[in-house]
Design an enzyme around this catalytic site. Structure first.
Site, PDB file in Angstrom:
ATOM      1  N   ARG A  20       0.841  -1.203   0.000  1.00 32.12           N
ATOM      2  CA  ARG A  20       0.000   0.000   0.000  1.00 32.12           C
ATOM      3  C   ARG A  20       0.874   1.250   0.000  1.00 32.12           C
ATOM      4  O   ARG A  20       2.058   1.188   0.302  1.00 32.12           O
ATOM      5  CB  ARG A  20      -0.920   0.012   1.236  1.00 32.12           C
ATOM      6  CG  ARG A  20      -1.992  -1.056   1.168  1.00 32.12           C
ATOM      7  CD  ARG A  20      -3.013  -0.941   2.300  1.00 32.12           C
ATOM      8  NE  ARG A  20      -2.468  -1.276   3.596  1.00 32.12           N
ATOM      9  CZ  ARG A  20      -2.371  -0.408   4.613  1.00 32.12           C
ATOM     10  NH1 ARG A  20      -2.764   0.844   4.462  1.00 32.12           N
ATOM     11  NH2 ARG A  20      -1.871  -0.792   5.764  1.00 32.12           N
ATOM     12  N   ASP A  74       5.512 -10.585   9.330  1.00 28.10           N
ATOM     13  CA  ASP A  74       5.587  -9.427  10.218  1.00 28.10           C
ATOM     14  C   ASP A  74       7.033  -8.930  10.261  1.00 28.10           C
ATOM     15  O   ASP A  74       7.923  -9.624  10.751  1.00 28.10           O
ATOM     16  CB  ASP A  74       5.103  -9.844  11.617  1.00 28.10           C
ATOM     17  CG  ASP A  74       5.153  -8.692  12.610  1.00 28.10           C
ATOM     18  OD1 ASP A  74       5.589  -7.584  12.218  1.00 28.10           O
ATOM     19  OD2 ASP A  74       4.760  -8.909  13.764  1.00 28.10           O
ATOM     20  N   ASN A 101      10.640   0.014   4.313  1.00 34.37           N
ATOM     21  CA  ASN A 101       9.549   0.989   4.228  1.00 34.37           C
ATOM     22  C   ASN A 101       8.391   0.704   5.200  1.00 34.37           C
ATOM     23  O   ASN A 101       7.640   1.622   5.538  1.00 34.37           O
ATOM     24  CB  ASN A 101       9.031   0.993   2.774  1.00 34.37           C
ATOM     25  CG  ASN A 101       7.673   1.650   2.653  1.00 34.37           C
ATOM     26  OD1 ASN A 101       7.566   2.877   2.629  1.00 34.37           O
ATOM     27  ND2 ASN A 101       6.610   0.855   2.601  1.00 34.37           N
ATOM     28  N   TYR A 166       6.297   7.490  17.345  1.00 31.36           N
ATOM     29  CA  TYR A 166       6.618   7.482  15.913  1.00 31.36           C
ATOM     30  C   TYR A 166       7.886   8.292  15.632  1.00 31.36           C
ATOM     31  O   TYR A 166       8.777   7.846  14.902  1.00 31.36           O
ATOM     32  CB  TYR A 166       5.418   8.053  15.151  1.00 31.36           C
ATOM     33  CG  TYR A 166       5.533   8.024  13.648  1.00 31.36           C
ATOM     34  CD1 TYR A 166       5.319   6.849  12.938  1.00 31.36           C
ATOM     35  CD2 TYR A 166       5.829   9.181  12.937  1.00 31.36           C
ATOM     36  CE1 TYR A 166       5.408   6.829  11.551  1.00 31.36           C
ATOM     37  CE2 TYR A 166       5.914   9.174  11.554  1.00 31.36           C
ATOM     38  CZ  TYR A 166       5.704   7.987  10.872  1.00 31.36           C
ATOM     39  OH  TYR A 166       5.805   7.980   9.498  1.00 31.36           O
ATOM     40  N   ALA A 168      10.292   9.018  17.699  1.00 25.97           N
ATOM     41  CA  ALA A 168      11.456   8.323  18.262  1.00 25.97           C
ATOM     42  C   ALA A 168      11.891   7.185  17.326  1.00 25.97           C
ATOM     43  O   ALA A 168      13.090   6.988  17.080  1.00 25.97           O
ATOM     44  CB  ALA A 168      11.121   7.759  19.637  1.00 25.97           C
ATOM     45  N   LYS A 170      11.488   7.003  14.089  1.00 24.22           N
ATOM     46  CA  LYS A 170      12.056   7.516  12.835  1.00 24.22           C
ATOM     47  C   LYS A 170      13.411   8.199  13.075  1.00 24.22           C
ATOM     48  O   LYS A 170      14.302   8.127  12.226  1.00 24.22           O
ATOM     49  CB  LYS A 170      11.067   8.484  12.172  1.00 24.22           C
ATOM     50  CG  LYS A 170       9.783   7.795  11.706  1.00 24.22           C
ATOM     51  CD  LYS A 170      10.055   6.693  10.696  1.00 24.22           C
ATOM     52  CE  LYS A 170       8.799   6.098  10.104  1.00 24.22           C
ATOM     53  NZ  LYS A 170       9.060   5.037   9.128  1.00 24.22           N
TER      54      LYS A 170
HETATM   55  P1  NAP Z   1       0.488   2.697   4.649  1.00 26.90           P
HETATM   56  O1  NAP Z   1      -0.236   3.240   3.473  1.00 26.90           O
HETATM   57  O2  NAP Z   1      -0.222   2.560   5.942  1.00 26.90           O
HETATM   58  O3  NAP Z   1       1.155   1.276   4.233  1.00 26.90           O
HETATM   59  C1  NAP Z   1       1.943   0.598   5.136  1.00 26.90           C
HETATM   60  C2  NAP Z   1       2.517  -0.652   4.512  1.00 26.90           C
HETATM   61  O4  NAP Z   1       3.371  -1.276   5.472  1.00 26.90           O
HETATM   62  C3  NAP Z   1       1.453  -1.668   4.146  1.00 26.90           C
HETATM   63  O5  NAP Z   1       1.860  -2.360   2.985  1.00 26.90           O
HETATM   64  C4  NAP Z   1       1.450  -2.612   5.357  1.00 26.90           C
HETATM   65  O6  NAP Z   1       1.028  -3.927   5.052  1.00 26.90           O
HETATM   66  C5  NAP Z   1       2.933  -2.612   5.695  1.00 26.90           C
HETATM   67  N1  NAP Z   1       3.226  -2.970   7.089  1.00 26.90           N
HETATM   68  C6  NAP Z   1       2.851  -2.316   8.221  1.00 26.90           C
HETATM   69  N2  NAP Z   1       3.331  -2.951   9.304  1.00 26.90           N
HETATM   70  C7  NAP Z   1       4.010  -4.031   8.852  1.00 26.90           C
HETATM   71  C8  NAP Z   1       4.719  -5.089   9.470  1.00 26.90           C
HETATM   72  N3  NAP Z   1       4.818  -5.176  10.801  1.00 26.90           N
HETATM   73  N4  NAP Z   1       5.286  -6.039   8.689  1.00 26.90           N
HETATM   74  C9  NAP Z   1       5.189  -5.985   7.343  1.00 26.90           C
HETATM   75  N5  NAP Z   1       4.545  -5.009   6.687  1.00 26.90           N
HETATM   76  C10 NAP Z   1       3.954  -4.046   7.432  1.00 26.90           C
HETATM   77  O7  NAP Z   1       1.785   3.596   4.991  1.00 26.90           O
HETATM   78  P2  NAP Z   1       2.548   4.698   4.105  1.00 26.90           P
HETATM   79  O8  NAP Z   1       1.924   5.996   4.381  1.00 26.90           O
HETATM   80  O9  NAP Z   1       2.703   4.231   2.712  1.00 26.90           O
HETATM   81  O10 NAP Z   1       3.957   4.698   4.854  1.00 26.90           O
HETATM   82  C11 NAP Z   1       5.063   3.928   4.375  1.00 26.90           C
HETATM   83  C12 NAP Z   1       6.303   4.358   5.150  1.00 26.90           C
HETATM   84  O11 NAP Z   1       6.509   5.759   4.963  1.00 26.90           O
HETATM   85  C13 NAP Z   1       6.170   4.148   6.659  1.00 26.90           C
HETATM   86  O12 NAP Z   1       7.427   3.757   7.191  1.00 26.90           O
HETATM   87  C14 NAP Z   1       5.790   5.520   7.160  1.00 26.90           C
HETATM   88  O13 NAP Z   1       6.162   5.712   8.506  1.00 26.90           O
HETATM   89  C15 NAP Z   1       6.589   6.400   6.219  1.00 26.90           C
HETATM   90  N6  NAP Z   1       6.075   7.763   6.104  1.00 26.90           N
HETATM   91  C16 NAP Z   1       4.801   8.010   5.669  1.00 26.90           C
HETATM   92  C17 NAP Z   1       4.358   9.330   5.581  1.00 26.90           C
HETATM   93  C18 NAP Z   1       2.985   9.696   5.094  1.00 26.90           C
HETATM   94  O14 NAP Z   1       2.619  10.879   5.192  1.00 26.90           O
HETATM   95  N7  NAP Z   1       2.194   8.773   4.580  1.00 26.90           N
HETATM   96  C19 NAP Z   1       5.215  10.384   5.938  1.00 26.90           C
HETATM   97  C20 NAP Z   1       6.500  10.087   6.384  1.00 26.90           C
HETATM   98  C21 NAP Z   1       6.915   8.772   6.456  1.00 26.90           C
HETATM   99  P3  NAP Z   1      -0.513  -4.421   5.394  1.00 26.90           P
HETATM  100  O15 NAP Z   1      -1.421  -3.523   4.658  1.00 26.90           O
HETATM  101  O16 NAP Z   1      -0.557  -5.826   4.910  1.00 26.90           O
HETATM  102  O17 NAP Z   1      -0.633  -4.283   6.879  1.00 26.90           O
END
Ligand code: NAP
Length: 258
Positions: A20, A74, A101, A166, A168, A170
């Protein structure tokens, strides 16, 4: 006449949290475009729960010459990470690129934050980076080549009320990135981090319109980012054009933290 031996295989990438949002865009970017001096990357992605998301993604990436594999595991479990990496390497024939990621949020003011919310976020966001990096390290060191990109966050740089767990995690990812860059530079393995600002994904879909309006006021480019904005920088850091870049944190945030 001397002939130059050209590396024939696609680059081989493992992407955690690939089903996702940002991870999905990264999987598509690596699989679909010229990367690292060859045309495509073969990709193994890891996800935690959404089987339908994984099936859809595999269907979407129907590019001739690209292999794609999904693994349900996981990322916060070392045992599952090692088993996944071993199987992914067997299927891909090796590993050149690791994108850490996977991540979650469990936001709350510290007064109301439970110990479980703190531990879950540290394990999913920071321990997962340790797990996957450790699991791929020996083969990358042996081949004297690797590109590791860790997805951190601007919140790891500047903090955010309600996100102490969160931010901490990052900030930890950023420290881990710099230490690994120093440990691995002599082995031709680069390790960099990207600090996205607010990107339109399921993670930020929870915000109200009012909250988004307020956030955007602090973004000079006056918009949220797209997952592709991050994915393109990941692909650059994995390409030969970025061979001399390591230990860096690149903010992809529309100017928010300058
Ligand atoms: P997202 O849409 O919620 O997607 C998260 C993805 O990570 C999903 O594919 C989920 O799989 C997977 N995931 C979560 N926990 C997991 C685990 N324990 N083991 C394996 N897979 C896991 O998140 P996103 O917004 O794309 O964020 C991606 C990264 O970017 C994250 O590290 C987030 O902290 C960082 N980030 C995001 C933003 C933002 O504004 N969106 C900003 C800064 C940084 P399932 O769906 O199968 O659970």
């Amino acid at each position: 006449m001397a002939s130059k031996i050209v590396e024939a295989h696609n680059k081989r990438a493992i992407v955690t949290g690939g089903t996702r949002g940002i991870g999905r865009a990264i999987v598509k970017e690596l699989a679909s475009r010229s990367c690292c001096g060859v045309l495509f990357s073969d990709v193994a992605f890891v996800y935690n729960s959404c089987d339908e998301c994984a099936e859809e993604l595999i269907k979407e990436i129907d590019f001739p010459g690209t292999k794609i594999y999904g693994f349900k595991a996981d990322a916060s479990s070392m045992d599952q990470a090692q088993a996944t990496v071993d199987e992914a390497i067997q299927k891909l024939g090796g590993v050149d690129i690791l994108i850490n990621n996977a991540g979650i949020t469990r936001d709350n003011l510290l007064l109301r934050m439970t110990e479980k919310d703190f531990d879950d976020v540290i394990n999913a966001n920071l321990k997962s980076v340790f797990n996957y990096t450790k699991a791929i390290l020996k083969p990358m060191i042996a081949q004297r080549y690797g590109r590791i990109v860790n997805i951190a966050s601007v919140v790891g740089l500047i903090g955010n009320a309600g996100q102490s767990n969160y931010s901490a995690s990052k900030a930890g990812v950023i420290g881990f990135t710099k230490s690994m860059a120093r440990e691995l530079a002599s082995r031709n393995i680069t390790v960099n981090a990207i600090a996205p600002g607010f990107i339109q994904t399921d993670m930020t879909n929870k915000l109200t319109e009012d909250q988004i309006k307020k956030l955007v006021q602090n973004v000079p480019m006056s918009r949220l980012g797209k997952p592709e904005d991050v994915a393109k920088v990941v692909a650059f850091l994995c390409s030969n054009d970025a061979d001399y870049i390591t230990g860096q944190v690149i903010a992809v945030d529309g100017g928010m933290t300058m």
